[in-house]
Design an enzyme around this catalytic site. Structure first.
Site, PDB file in Angstrom:
ATOM      1  N   ASP A  80      31.246   4.501  -2.866  1.00 48.74           N
ATOM      2  CA  ASP A  80      31.059   6.376  -3.072  1.00 48.74           C
ATOM      3  C   ASP A  80      30.956   7.754  -1.575  1.00 48.74           C
ATOM      4  O   ASP A  80      30.618   7.695  -0.939  1.00 48.74           O
ATOM      5  CB  ASP A  80      31.364   7.106  -3.967  1.00 48.74           C
ATOM      6  CG  ASP A  80      29.730   7.067  -3.943  1.00 48.74           C
ATOM      7  OD1 ASP A  80      28.522   5.990  -3.625  1.00 48.74           O
ATOM      8  OD2 ASP A  80      28.316   8.143  -4.610  1.00 48.74           O
ATOM      9  N   GLU A 137      27.232   6.087  -6.075  1.00 50.49           N
ATOM     10  CA  GLU A 137      25.359   5.977  -5.166  1.00 50.49           C
ATOM     11  C   GLU A 137      25.304   7.703  -5.484  1.00 50.49           C
ATOM     12  O   GLU A 137      23.585   7.684  -6.096  1.00 50.49           O
ATOM     13  CB  GLU A 137      25.398   5.427  -4.341  1.00 50.49           C
ATOM     14  CG  GLU A 137      23.683   4.916  -4.106  1.00 50.49           C
ATOM     15  CD  GLU A 137      23.452   6.537  -3.027  1.00 50.49           C
ATOM     16  OE1 GLU A 137      21.951   6.764  -3.478  1.00 50.49           O
ATOM     17  OE2 GLU A 137      24.300   7.481  -3.008  1.00 50.49           O
TER      18      GLU A 137
END
Length: 388
Positions: A80, A137
């Site tokens: 991400d 995350e």
């Protein structure tokens, strides 16, 4: 720096770098990594792996079967990006407004795909390898969703890599024990009795209470925890008040706490509650605390850390060192609560006259892309050494 980059990775150098740049140009926030996940799934399928998509919402896993009865080892990359407007002047600059890869997760995906491609060509090892590409995350704990969807089923041990601009290119940071901190969040509201600034004796001033509270919180670090331990209590915001001559009714504060051990993590929570109770009595105010547990400390299994050190020294004989530690948090810690785990760093600082001039989470973040070859090489070497 003396480096022994795997020849298979040298041959894939351009592919690995172009993969990273493609993902960098098209960043996606947590649980929205649809394009990234599609790219990963397509590549893993080409490599002949058993691929699962929509694991942990937008995650992808690929299983590579060996030819023996050895352990199943997982390798993890997060994928991400962050809600930051990129300001760096690079040819692969983000095309998504307000979103950029400012922490290196694009490189993590590229490194793991490079390792998967090499390992899949000749999987003559005793055991299996599972490649875990994890969403979210950055604050949303995507690791928990991966675990809930079975990503760790039958896994014996797991390893993760983070590109690290706080270390020079060619270095590999690894140690046993705590390597990243817990990352908890708190917000609190102080309710008093407001009034005229010229007549404070008729009020219960929440601003004065807040000032004492902030100061007292710092004594948790300086007086309650061992000075040889690392802990942090930070008040990040304080809001309240109406005008220069008005004593407010309410003050709101937010902050974060960090610790390398669960004992200190719990001690901080306990002492915050006790300090709040004392300040309430001292200033006749009411204080509501909302404390949210974030990521646990990331603690490396000592045996797995030894495995990484031995393999890493084959790639960077002079570059394996204790990592540059921070009080940052990582949801890789959730994996370590279920199976033996080890997390380590690949030095990726670009050449710069000033050290640490391109830190993580900044709008001009970039890396020395040669670090991608180091990370992929270590992953391959680790699997071969563990499953020989």
């Amino acid at each position: 720096m003396n480096l022994n980059i795997r020849p298979e990775i040298e041959r894939l150098k351009e592919i690995i770098i172009q993969t990273r740049r493609d993902i960098h140009r098209h960043p996606e926030l947590g649980f929205k990594e649809h394009r990234t996940a599609s790219l990963i799934a397509e590549r893993l399928t080409e490599f002949g792996l058993e691929v699962k998509t929509e694991v942990g919402k937008t995650g992808v896993t690929g299983l590579l079967k060996g030819n023996g009865e050895g352990p199943t080892i997982a390798l993890r990359a997060d994928m991400d990006a962050l809600p930051i407007q990129e300001t760096g002047d690079i040819p692969y600059k983000s095309v998504n407004d307000g979103v950029m890869h400012a922490c290196g997760h694009d490189g993590h995906v590229a490194m793991l795909l490079g390792a998967a491609e090499v390992l899949s060509k000749d999987p003559k090892f005793n055991g299996d390898v599972k490649f875990i590409f994890q969403p979210a995350e950055e604050g949303e704990g995507g690791a928990r969703y991966m675990i809930e969807d079975g990503a760790l089923v039958d896994i014996d041990e797991i390893y993760g890599i983070h590109l690290w601009n706080y270390q020079p290119f060619g270095s590999i940071g690894i140690k046993a024990g705590p390597i990243l901190a817990s990352a908890d969040i708190f917000d609190l509201t102080i309710n008093g009795v407001g009034g005229h600034g010229a007549t404070p004796h008729g009020t219960h001033d929440p601003i004065v209470a807040a000032a004492h509270l902030i100061t007292a919180f710092q004594t948790i670090v300086s007086r309650d925890t061992n000075p040889l331990d690392s802990t942090v209590v930070t008040v990040g915001t304080i809001n309240g008040g109406y005008n220069f001559n008005i004593i407010s009714d309410t003050i709101k504060m937010t902050g974060t706490t960090r610790a390398y051990t669960e004992d200190n993590r719990n001690l901080i929570k306990l002492r915050m509650a006790e300090i709040i109770a004392g300040v309430e009595k001292m200033f006749s105010v009411k204080i509501q605390l909302n404390y949210e547990d974030g990521y646990p400390p990331t603690i490396n299994d000592s045996e797995l850390a030894d495995h990484v050190i031995k393999s890493a020294k084959k790639i960077a004989p002079d570059g394996v060192e204790s990592p540059y530690l921070t009080m940052g948090g990582e949801d890789f810690s959730y994996y370590g609560n279920h199976v033996p785990a080890c997390f380590f760093f690949i030095g990726s600082a670009p050449d710069s006259p000033q050290p640490m001039s391109i830190p993580h989470h900044c709008s001009h973040f970039d890396i020395d892309e040669k670090a991608l070859l180091v990370g992929s090489s270590v992953f391959i070497q680790l699997i071969e050494d563990r499953l020989a």
